[in-house]
Write an enzyme that holds these catalytic residues in place. Sequence first.
Site, short mmCIF file in Angstrom:
data_model
loop_
_atom_site.label_atom_id
_atom_site.label_comp_id
_atom_site.label_asym_id
_atom_site.label_seq_id
_atom_site.Cartn_x
_atom_site.Cartn_y
_atom_site.Cartn_z
N ASP A 174 26.05 38.69 22.18
CA ASP A 174 25.69 37.56 21.33
C ASP A 174 24.18 37.39 21.36
O ASP A 174 23.58 37.28 22.44
CB ASP A 174 26.37 36.28 21.83
CG ASP A 174 27.88 36.29 21.60
OD1 ASP A 174 28.38 37.28 21.04
OD2 ASP A 174 28.54 35.30 21.98
N ASP B 90 38.03 31.26 13.32
CA ASP B 90 37.88 30.44 14.51
C ASP B 90 38.74 29.20 14.33
O ASP B 90 38.64 28.52 13.30
CB ASP B 90 36.42 30.03 14.70
CG ASP B 90 35.48 31.22 14.68
OD1 ASP B 90 35.89 32.30 15.15
OD2 ASP B 90 34.34 31.08 14.20
#
Length: 242
Positions: free
Chosen positions: A8, A131
């Site tokens: 990330d 998500d």
Amino acid sequence: MLVIPAIDLKDGNCVRLQQGDMQAATVFSEDPARMARHWQEQGAARVHLVDLNGAFAGKPVNERAIKSIVDAIGSEVRLQLGGGIRDLDTIERYLDDGISWVIIGTAAVKNPGFLHDACNAFPGQVIVGLDARDGKVATDGWSKMTKHDVIDLAKKFEGYGVEAIVYTDIGRDGMMSGVNIEATLNLARALTIPVIASGGIHTIDDIKALKAVEAEGIMGAIAGRSLYEGTLDFKAAVAACE
């Protein structure tokens, strides 16, 4: 089943967040390319990249770091990338640079026509990231909850021709509280395209639990904080999946 290390990216560094909070970022490396080479050396077949700044800005921000990763391992390891991908030109540029799959999240939910166009223009190279919390989809870096049911939306996108779904339980991501097997399994059973599990993976037990239901359509598991903090050993996880 693949074990997919996550890198990330925030401000050019390799970080992990807790539940998508950009203010709760832990920096694990200031050299993303070196981190990518580490996972290559550990035997990763695929690496998951996220442009965190891009996800919030709605446009690519960490392209320099992404390109350094592609240059470092892109010829050996398949790379999937999400965060800030909102137009076909961005997809084309990333694929030309050496990314294998782009992951479209918020833009898929807000602009299904864009996703449809992307699947037509780049068949086999578009993954959707969904998500969710309590079965409902979140967007904009998890800052906004929608009324969309995750399974209904995934079925719709399956019809568009997406390659796979990355499913993240945002109540668990970065918390190392264990993967939500039930929700992941329910989604996989509802689809014919594969599901990649994400969010909450903590130990080898989570990998083994996913491996046990692999035949239902779970092709991989993305692991981040657990790998960086050492609660999950990558080589042991890979061995458990073979």
